[in-house]
Design an enzyme around this catalytic site. Structure first.
Site, PDB file in Angstrom:
ATOM      1  N   ARG A 108      42.633  39.658  24.697  1.00 42.60           N
ATOM      2  CA  ARG A 108      41.179  39.668  24.542  1.00 42.60           C
ATOM      3  C   ARG A 108      40.850  39.345  23.094  1.00 42.60           C
ATOM      4  O   ARG A 108      41.092  40.153  22.190  1.00 42.60           O
ATOM      5  CB  ARG A 108      40.608  41.032  24.935  1.00 42.60           C
ATOM      6  CG  ARG A 108      40.701  41.329  26.430  1.00 42.60           C
ATOM      7  CD  ARG A 108      39.912  40.337  27.242  1.00 42.60           C
ATOM      8  NE  ARG A 108      39.759  40.741  28.632  1.00 42.60           N
ATOM      9  CZ  ARG A 108      39.101  40.023  29.537  1.00 42.60           C
ATOM     10  NH1 ARG A 108      38.559  38.852  29.185  1.00 42.60           N
ATOM     11  NH2 ARG A 108      38.999  40.448  30.780  1.00 42.60           N
ATOM     12  N   ALA A 142      39.376  41.499  37.319  1.00 44.23           N
ATOM     13  CA  ALA A 142      37.919  41.556  37.193  1.00 44.23           C
ATOM     14  C   ALA A 142      37.380  40.171  36.898  1.00 44.23           C
ATOM     15  O   ALA A 142      38.110  39.262  36.488  1.00 44.23           O
ATOM     16  CB  ALA A 142      37.520  42.526  36.077  1.00 44.23           C
ATOM     17  N   GLU A 147      38.598  37.252  42.593  1.00 44.85           N
ATOM     18  CA  GLU A 147      39.247  37.625  41.334  1.00 44.85           C
ATOM     19  C   GLU A 147      40.605  38.263  41.574  1.00 44.85           C
ATOM     20  O   GLU A 147      41.555  38.024  40.819  1.00 44.85           O
ATOM     21  CB  GLU A 147      38.341  38.562  40.540  1.00 44.85           C
ATOM     22  CG  GLU A 147      37.046  37.933  40.056  1.00 44.85           C
ATOM     23  CD  GLU A 147      37.277  36.762  39.108  1.00 44.85           C
ATOM     24  OE1 GLU A 147      38.318  36.733  38.429  1.00 44.85           O
ATOM     25  OE2 GLU A 147      36.411  35.868  39.053  1.00 44.85           O
ATOM     26  N   GLU A 188      43.826  36.393  39.894  1.00 46.86           N
ATOM     27  CA  GLU A 188      44.522  37.041  38.782  1.00 46.86           C
ATOM     28  C   GLU A 188      45.846  37.690  39.182  1.00 46.86           C
ATOM     29  O   GLU A 188      46.695  37.902  38.319  1.00 46.86           O
ATOM     30  CB  GLU A 188      43.604  38.072  38.131  1.00 46.86           C
ATOM     31  CG  GLU A 188      42.371  37.426  37.497  1.00 46.86           C
ATOM     32  CD  GLU A 188      41.579  38.375  36.609  1.00 46.86           C
ATOM     33  OE1 GLU A 188      41.834  39.598  36.650  1.00 46.86           O
ATOM     34  OE2 GLU A 188      40.698  37.886  35.878  1.00 46.86           O
ATOM     35  N   GLU A 196      44.165  33.374  30.961  1.00 49.97           N
ATOM     36  CA  GLU A 196      44.842  33.817  32.183  1.00 49.97           C
ATOM     37  C   GLU A 196      46.210  33.163  32.353  1.00 49.97           C
ATOM     38  O   GLU A 196      47.046  33.665  33.111  1.00 49.97           O
ATOM     39  CB  GLU A 196      43.957  33.544  33.395  1.00 49.97           C
ATOM     40  CG  GLU A 196      42.723  34.444  33.446  1.00 49.97           C
ATOM     41  CD  GLU A 196      41.919  34.239  34.711  1.00 49.97           C
ATOM     42  OE1 GLU A 196      42.347  33.427  35.566  1.00 49.97           O
ATOM     43  OE2 GLU A 196      40.871  34.887  34.843  1.00 49.97           O
TER      44      GLU A 196
END
Length: 214
Positions: free
Chosen positions: A67, A79, A96, A100, A145
């Site tokens: 992040r 998320a 999602e 993910e 990702e």
């Protein structure tokens, strides 16, 4: 002076100072008790969904993701944003989870709704509980990702990690503690298609209006 809890906080004036890809910054002039007018900075944001995915062994599926705003990787729940007008939150949560983690779930419930930081933003989040997991197709990941790692952790260990600071992400902390409390207390969860009146729509409406003007 009105009785505490009864004042109507009227917006006297409002102007937008920034409108970007995923947030807008608005300055509102708001009438306070006693007649004073105060300026409030509001960050408009998309709504979001997240998933506490529990496997048959009682482990929660987490993602370890970089992040940039905090400059480090965080353990999080799968998320994503509700950035398409009219998109069903449950459909977004299913998407999602697949994108993910490469997982689908047979059973879904609403776990908890969270207003993330109401002092400055309208961002709100719905967290689902997903069980009966199975593998499904996962699209090729992009951007951050592409570096995402999947971590399975027994739910009690994940709760401990949230309480001792190893899991800091607010969404993950809320979801893990909520599912732990619900299971300990036998609290029934809401149906997955329960209405969500707190879903923020102002940013999506803003972007639609901007497209019409362009």
């Amino acid at each position: 002076m009105s009785e505490p809890g009864s004042h109507v906080f009227r917006t006297i004036d409002s102007r937008t100072v920034y409108s970007g890809a995923i947030v807008a910054l608005r300055l509102d002039q708001v009438e306070m008790p006693g007649g004073r007018v105060a300026e409030r900075e509001i960050v408009e944001h998309h709504g979001a969904v997240a998933v506490v995915a529990l496997d048959d062994d009682g482990s929660v599926v987490l993602i370890d993701q970089y992040r940039h705003p905090v400059g480090r990787r965080l353990l999080e729940l799968p998320a994503g944003l509700l950035d398409v007008a009219g998109e069903d939150p449950l459909a977004a949560a299913r998407r999602e989870l697949a994108e993910e983690t490469g997982l689908a779930a047979r059973d879904w419930s609403v776990l908890v709704d969270v207003v993330l930081s109401p002092g400055f933003t309208d961002e709100a989040l719905r967290i689902y509980l997903a069980t009966g997991l199975s593998e499904t197709d996962r699209p090729d990941p992009e951007m951050e990702e592409a570096d995402l790692a999947i971590v399975r952790m027994p739910l009690p260990d994940a709760v401990t990690a949230a309480l001792d600071g190893r899991i800091e992400n607010a969404t993950a902390v809320a979801g893990l503690l909520a599912v732990s409390a619900a299971r300990a207390n036998g609290t029934p969860l809401r149906a997955a298609d329960t209405a969500w009146p707190g879903l923020p729509t102002r940013f999506l409406e803003r972007k639609a209006a901007e497209r019409e003007r362009s």
